[in-house]
Design an enzyme around this catalytic site. Structure first.
Site, PDB file in Angstrom:
ATOM      1  N   ASP A   1      -5.129   2.412  10.543  1.00 11.25           N
ATOM      2  CA  ASP A   1      -6.533   2.066  10.770  1.00 11.25           C
ATOM      3  C   ASP A   1      -6.652   1.478  12.187  1.00 11.25           C
ATOM      4  OD1 ASP A   1      -9.186   1.404  10.514  1.00 11.25           O
ATOM      5  OD2 ASP A   1      -8.924  -0.025   8.897  1.00 11.25           O
TER       6      ASP A   1
ATOM      7  N   PHE B   1     -13.837   3.300   3.744  1.00  9.11           N
ATOM      8  CA  PHE B   1     -12.841   2.525   3.010  1.00  9.11           C
ATOM      9  C   PHE B   1     -12.396   3.320   1.788  1.00  9.11           C
ATOM     10  CE2 PHE B   1     -10.916  -0.819   0.496  1.00  9.11           C
ATOM     11  CZ  PHE B   1     -10.186  -1.477   1.481  1.00  9.11           C
ATOM     12  N   VAL B   2     -11.112   3.624   1.725  1.00 14.21           N
ATOM     13  CA  VAL B   2     -10.607   4.474   0.648  1.00 14.21           C
ATOM     14  C   VAL B   2      -9.643   3.706  -0.258  1.00 14.21           C
ATOM     15  CG1 VAL B   2     -10.898   6.642   1.898  1.00 14.21           C
ATOM     16  CG2 VAL B   2      -8.771   5.374   2.149  1.00 14.21           C
TER      17      VAL B   2
ATOM     18  N   LYS C   1      -6.856   7.311   9.800  1.00  8.73           N
ATOM     19  CA  LYS C   1      -8.307   7.087   9.787  1.00  8.73           C
ATOM     20  C   LYS C   1      -8.881   7.303  11.181  1.00  8.73           C
ATOM     21  CE  LYS C   1      -9.906   3.630   7.015  1.00  8.73           C
ATOM     22  NZ  LYS C   1     -10.571   2.367   6.593  1.00  8.73           N
TER      23      LYS C   1
ATOM     24  N   GLY D   1       0.787  -1.242   0.000  1.00 10.79           N
ATOM     25  CA  GLY D   1       0.000   0.000   0.000  1.00 10.79           C
ATOM     26  C   GLY D   1       0.811   1.281   0.000  1.00 10.79           C
TER      27      GLY D   1
ATOM     28  N   ASP E   1       0.759   3.553   4.239  1.00 13.37           N
ATOM     29  CA  ASP E   1      -0.254   4.343   3.573  1.00 13.37           C
ATOM     30  C   ASP E   1      -1.283   4.881   4.563  1.00 13.37           C
ATOM     31  OD1 ASP E   1      -1.236   1.805   4.116  1.00 13.37           O
ATOM     32  OD2 ASP E   1      -1.946   1.392   2.088  1.00 13.37           O
TER      33      ASP E   1
ATOM     34  N   ARG F   1      -4.903   0.793  -7.069  1.00 13.37           N
ATOM     35  CA  ARG F   1      -3.675   1.375  -6.514  1.00 13.37           C
ATOM     36  C   ARG F   1      -3.138   2.489  -7.411  1.00 13.37           C
ATOM     37  NH1 ARG F   1      -2.114  -1.905  -2.242  1.00 13.37           N
ATOM     38  NH2 ARG F   1      -2.255  -4.148  -2.538  1.00 13.37           N
TER      39      ARG F   1
END
Ligand code: IMP
Ligand code: MG
Length: 189
Positions: free
Chosen positions: A114, A163-164, A142, A55, A111, A176
């Protein structure tokens, strides 16, 4: 691909600006570490970036080009959202950790923060190697409940609990390569 997004959350220009700012801040701090220990600013082998794959790949590529000092890379691969999941299934290490981090200045790059499980796991494994310093940089923070508390030194953007995808972030391996970051459209059943 943009059609699969409900909305764009952060566009490419905003990302570029913020990555530039983060780079300046990180460069200042790492050069400060070298100065404190008496190493010249171009000392080799002192700074290691540890990006969490996959990510962080695009963020890494942009961020590292804002850091004007000698550094090396030690990749680590982790999965926590296997296949079509949009909730974390717990972080699993998919590669060996870089060795020889003892005495180095380490910057972990991911990235998104969470649940915190991924970064907590990687950080504690790295600390076992006794680096001289260990910092964490995430592009996205987040706003959600953490399963593990993580001391983040640099965060690009604070985002809502959605959710991104894009700019390295995927859903089931896709999106991606979107240059912007957006919220994925949820299909009506
Ligand atoms: P954590 O372990 O729950 O903090 O999750 C962090 C990892 O899950 C990140 O490295 C991402 O790869 C992935 N992840 C978390 N949230 C999202 C998201 O909204 N979209 C895509 N990937 C995500
Ligand atoms: Mg990840």
């Amino acid at each position: 691909m943009h059609h699969d997004l409900e909305r764009i959350l952060i566009d490419r220009d905003e990302i570029a600006l913020r990555v530039h700012e983060l780079g300046e801040q990180i460069a200042r701090d790492l050069l400060g570490e070298l100065e404190r220990e008496g190493s010249p600013p171009d000392a080799s082998g002192r700074i290691v970036l540890v990006p969490i794959m996959v990510g962080s790949v695009i963020f890494l590529a942009d961020l590292m080009r804002q850091l004007p000092m000698k550094l090396s890379l030690g990749l680590v691969a982790v999965t926590s959202y296997p296949g079509q999941s949009t909730t974390s299934k717990g972080a699993q290490l998919r590669s060996e950790l870089p060795a020889d981090l003892s005495g180095k200045h380490v910057l972990i790059i991911d990235d998104i923060l969470d649940s915190g499980r991924t970064l907590a796991m990687i950080r504690s494994l790295i600390l076992e190697q006794n680096p001289a310093s260990c910092r964490i940089c995430v592009l996205l923070d987040k706003q959600t409940e953490r399963a593990e508390e993580v001391p983040v030194d640099y965060a690009g953007f604070s985002i809502p609990d959605a959710f991104v995808v894009g700019y390295g972030l995927d859903y089931d391996g896709h999106y991606r390569n979107l240059p912007d970051i957006g919220v994925l459209r949820v299909e009506e059943a």
